[in-house]
Design an enzyme around this catalytic site. Structure first.
Site, mmCIF file in Angstrom:
data_model
loop_
_atom_site.group_PDB
_atom_site.id
_atom_site.type_symbol
_atom_site.label_atom_id
_atom_site.label_comp_id
_atom_site.label_asym_id
_atom_site.label_seq_id
_atom_site.Cartn_x
_atom_site.Cartn_y
_atom_site.Cartn_z
ATOM 1 N N CYS B 98 35.528 41.855 51.437
ATOM 2 C CA CYS B 98 35.875 40.895 50.377
ATOM 3 C C CYS B 98 36.672 39.753 50.978
ATOM 4 O O CYS B 98 36.459 38.577 50.667
ATOM 5 C CB CYS B 98 36.718 41.573 49.298
ATOM 6 S SG CYS B 98 36.021 43.067 48.611
ATOM 7 N N HIS B 102 36.684 35.704 50.338
ATOM 8 C CA HIS B 102 37.713 35.336 49.357
ATOM 9 C C HIS B 102 39.096 35.194 49.976
ATOM 10 O O HIS B 102 40.054 34.881 49.275
ATOM 11 C CB HIS B 102 37.779 36.378 48.240
ATOM 12 C CG HIS B 102 36.501 36.489 47.447
ATOM 13 N ND1 HIS B 102 36.093 35.507 46.594
ATOM 14 C CD2 HIS B 102 35.561 37.459 47.383
ATOM 15 C CE1 HIS B 102 34.942 35.868 46.025
ATOM 16 N NE2 HIS B 102 34.591 37.051 46.480
ATOM 17 N N CYS B 199 36.530 51.262 15.612
ATOM 18 C CA CYS B 199 37.701 50.967 16.444
ATOM 19 C C CYS B 199 38.868 50.580 15.538
ATOM 20 O O CYS B 199 40.011 50.993 15.725
ATOM 21 C CB CYS B 199 37.415 49.814 17.394
ATOM 22 S SG CYS B 199 35.930 50.001 18.382
ATOM 23 N N CYS B 202 41.412 53.110 13.629
ATOM 24 C CA CYS B 202 42.612 53.571 14.330
ATOM 25 C C CYS B 202 43.469 52.397 14.804
ATOM 26 O O CYS B 202 44.668 52.341 14.555
ATOM 27 C CB CYS B 202 42.228 54.408 15.546
ATOM 28 S SG CYS B 202 41.549 56.033 15.138
ATOM 29 N N CYS B 244 36.758 56.962 24.084
ATOM 30 C CA CYS B 244 37.149 56.669 22.707
ATOM 31 C C CYS B 244 35.974 56.873 21.752
ATOM 32 O O CYS B 244 36.127 57.442 20.677
ATOM 33 C CB CYS B 244 37.660 55.231 22.620
ATOM 34 S SG CYS B 244 39.085 55.033 21.542
#
Lengths: 109, 283
Positions: B98, B102, B199, B202, B244
């Protein structure tokens, strides 16, 4: 050697003579207990750090025996009195015979 | 009988409303010097739904909160170290790391985490940070794609996220991403699974309340990747979504599905204004 084992230590860079300092250590390790089975029903072999020691200028500060119930990435925090300038040496002993060490210097002032 | 029990349950929820909100005094300060925003006015698109957005950190107990406040105590930092090693290590047939393209991540990756998921013009798609990492690996490094959710890709994501720690989430929701964002929004408010939970059931209507023994958060993603104490590994947002949705007793989408990209974009936009936490600690 267990994979990705990296020790990390935090010691103050300096202290007053006789001062009690807090030392924190953490080592990344899977700490496989040897009690678990894999999906084929075979035991996953135990692989833990079984001993941890800290020495100051050759004198032992702490010597810990670790057991299989200790969780991943064992963390130790303890206190030590600093009598003089010197070097802390930290050593972790792996089940597979590997030994990992780290050192930290501390100055008085 | 059933009716009575249900009524009792609802009453106790109402009493507990707000009980889990434990805004620590002084807020979230990392290593004693970097203050992160854990409470912010909600973005305009949340009008009528939320007035204030809170980082998940706010909802955790003081021990978990303290773990995140010191990098030494934050076990997620181990994975950041692993991610940094990956950043500098050549991968794939190109033999490039990388860092070869970068360079210094602290410059090239600063601010990146705060704007993802975002539109990729060349590919003509919305990309999550995980997708972008894999695209870079397969197209530029000649390396194989990594599996989403946990493991190496999340370590690398954590290292990249750390370069944006403290910057406010600022995900774009208009222009080319508008359709995908709208898809994510619809998913957010659609009840699924045997428990028929969306979603929002909750994380919008009941944040701060208990769900069994757990305090519900707003489900913000500004803290991802997250070190979850119960897993002792880092989890990415996509990995958390799978968990979830599974908890609603639904058949989950695939972790690399376009549905989860849309949801990740929408949920990230709900947290606009909150600080990127780099690597957070949650229960």
């Amino acid at each position: 050697m267990a994979e990705n084992v990296t020790p990390r230590v935090r010691v103050p860079s300096s202290a007053a003579a006789g001062e009690v300092i807090t030392i924190k250590t953490l080592i990344s390790h899977i700490m496989e207990s040897g009690q678990r089975k894999n999906s084929d029903g075979n035991l996953i072999p135990r692989s833990i750090i079984n001993r941890f020691t800290c020495d100051f200028n050759g004198q032992n500060v702490i010597d810990v025996t670790l057991e299989p119930a200790i969780s991943t990435n064992p963390y130790f925090e303890f206190q030590a009195q600093v009598p003089e300038a010197g070097t802390y040496t930290f050593t972790w002993y792996d089940d597979d015979g590997s030994v990992y060490t780290d050192t930290k210097d501390i100055a008085i002032g | 009988m059933t009716k009575t029990v249900l009524k009792g349950a609802i009453t106790s929820i109402a009493i507990l409303a707000g009980a889990g909100m434990a805004l620590a005094e002084g807020g979230l300060v990392i290593n004693g010097d970097l203050e992160l925003t854990t409470e912010a006015p909600a973005a305009d698109h949340l009008a009528g739904h939320l007035t204030t957005v809170y980082s998940g950190w706010v909802f955790r107990d003081s021990f978990t909160q303290a773990m995140e406040m010191d990098d030494f105590d934050n076990p997620g930092m181990l994975f950041v170290d692993a991610g940094e090693a990956m950043w500098n290590e050549p991968a794939g047939t190109s033999g490039k790391a990388c860092a070869d393209c970068h360079a210094d991540a602290s410059e090239s990756m600063a601010g990146v985490r705060a704007v993802y998921p975002k539109w990729n013009e060349a590919a003509g798609e919305v990309r999550t940070l995980e997708m972008q990492i894999n695209a870079c690996r397969t197209e530029n490094q000649g390396a194989e794609a990594l599996k989403y959710g946990k493991g190496d890709i999340v370590s690398l994501e954590a290292y990249i996220s750390m370069q944006s720690r403290g910057l406010p989430m600022n995900v774009a929701i208009d222009g080319p991403v508008a359709d995908v964002w709208a898809q994510g929004k619809e998913m957010y408010y659609t009840r699924t699974g045997q428990l028929e939970l969306s979603c929002a059931s909750c994380h919008e209507e009941n944040y701060g309340n208990l769900i069994r023994a757990e305090t519900l958060s707003q489900g913000q993603t500004n803290g991802f990747p997250v070190y979850r104490i119960k897993d002792s590994v880092l989890t990415s947002a996509s990995g958390r979504f799978v968990g979830c949705v599974r908890d609603t007793k639904a058949e989950t989408y695939k972790i690399d599905s376009s549905e989860f990209v849309a949801l990740e974009l929408y949920v990230a936009s709900r947290g606009n204004g909150l600080s990127v936490e780099g690597v957070s600690v949650r229960n």
